[in-house]
Design an enzyme around this catalytic site. Sequence first.
Site: not given
Ligand SMILES: NC(=O)C1=CN([C@@H]2O[C@H](COP(=O)(O)OP(=O)(O)OC[C@H]3O[C@@H](n4cnc5c(N)ncnc54)[C@H](O)[C@@H]3O)[C@@H](O)[C@H]2O)C=CC1
Ligand SMILES: CCCCCC(=O)O
Length: 457
Positions: A118, A141, A193-197, A215, A249, A352, A431
């Site tokens: 995002n 990555k 990324g996501s919680v499951p990952t 995060e 997020c 979410e 962060e």
């Molecule tokens: N807390 C925070 O700062 C943020 C949290 N997010 C969260 O991220 C999610 C959306 O992002 P997505 O890219 O769809 O998440 P995702 O978890 O599908 O992927 C995130 C990253 O992990 C990698 N990945 C996937 N499976 C993996 C594995 N088994 N081992 C190692 N790497 C793996 C992906 O290629 C990608 O680079 C939402 O849940 C959102 O809330 C997004 C931005 C900021």
């Molecule tokens: C307000 C923006 C904070 C960055 C959280 C994110 O990467 O989704």
Amino acid sequence: MLQQFEMKLTFPFFIGRIIATFTCSGEKEVDLAVQNAKAAFKLWSKKSGLERCRILLEAAKIIRVCINIFPSRLGSTGLYSSLTSAFPLGEHVQLPGGSFGYTRREPLGVCVGIGAWNYPFQIACWKSAPALACGNAMVFKPSPFTPVSALLLAEIYAEAGVPPGLFNVVQGGAATGQFLCQHPDVAKVSFTGSVPTGVKIMELSAKGIKPVTLELGGKSPLIIFSDCNLENAVRGAMMANFLTQGQVCCNGTRVFVQRAILDKFTEEVVEQTQKIKIGDPLLEDTRMGPLINRPHLERVLGFVKSAKQQGARVLCGGDPYVPQDPKLKDGYYMRPCVLTDCRDDMSCVREEIFGPVMSILPFDTEAEVLERANDNDTSFGLAAGVFTRDIQRAHRVAAELQAGSCFINNYNVSPVELPFGGYKKSGFGRENGRVTIEYYSQLKTVYVEMGDVETAF
Ligand SMILES: NC(=O)C1=CN([C@@H]2O[C@H](COP(=O)(O)OP(=O)(O)OC[C@H]3O[C@@H](n4cnc5c(N)ncnc54)[C@H](O)[C@@H]3O)[C@@H](O)[C@H]2O)C=CC1
Ligand SMILES: CCCCCC(=O)O
């Protein structure tokens, strides 16, 4: 055979058109990147904080000049360039007999950053700036949905004088990410990324006893009391739900509104939502662009559909949108959505969505809303917000909200001087802010004997 993935930019001019094809980095490429990082680390970690500071400051200048994206959020390179001058951050402890001890912060080595799609450039900055500032090297990555931005950052670092191999970008998805987490020469993993990952990242890193920063996702509450400045509360709710097409997020997507102002707030927020300019994200006055891809758009629209089936009422939006501009017609657009008549048990309130969908929930008392705000099956705890003119109540509520970031009378303001990260299943570690130095360094204690050894033998 390395898997190839095609990159289809959803920018209006390239919707559906392939502009780049990337090959996923396999185990061999990941090892090459880690070895490059390891070699570069040897010299970089020996530089003084001030030497590293100068280079990172140069990178920050290039970013400000070249990248017209929310500079305040990209200030991490600037922030950590200033913090490095004070590195290593330690203390001196005077002990009996003139002896003393001191501590020193030392780099970890090769750090891995794994990013979501995002905010691809921002996430790469928020991970690499403190990592490099603390004397580490990084292999990053990006998400396979947004592979290009991190390459731009790598070019900027190179132009600023970051040594070759210190910041490396590998491309790919889960498999590449797993190679990174499992690599024996990787000292730390920072994941967004996501919680499951996030769970998988922890499992993979645990085997090598590698510290992780997670995060993760959120389903944050935004509480609006009847004594608030209504205009600001409406603006805050828009910022909390529709920034970056709702793909943020920490968005405050559970909007709790005190009953006395429910109708007025709802009327106003719907009116403002319907004014949001949807269109070409490359144009200055656009406020809502396309979602990241077709499957995600369908997923978000599915949440609106199930909300209606569960009894919520759509006050506006929630449907696919086809812009008039013929270049945009195949884009992954939808109208921003406001739902009312929501209940705490609905999937639109518990899960979410990561899209432009606001769920409005009435409440009566402070005690009630705090209980509901903190009670979330998914047990997220990323962020929260409160709008009120009552200063005692604002701080009382912020103290009670179970979230890593709390916004009072604003939302989604994320200056890099302030730490960012979650509670509960939204992750741990931080962060931004000075504290992040602790997540990219390790503390050594040195004891200095000024007398003789008092032996026990
Ligand atoms: N807390 C925070 O700062 C943020 C949290 N997010 C969260 O991220 C999610 C959306 O992002 P997505 O890219 O769809 O998440 P995702 O978890 O599908 O992927 C995130 C990253 O992990 C990698 N990945 C996937 N499976 C993996 C594995 N088994 N081992 C190692 N790497 C793996 C992906 O290629 C990608 O680079 C939402 O849940 C959102 O809330 C997004 C931005 C900021
Ligand atoms: C307000 C923006 C904070 C960055 C959280 C994110 O990467 O989704």
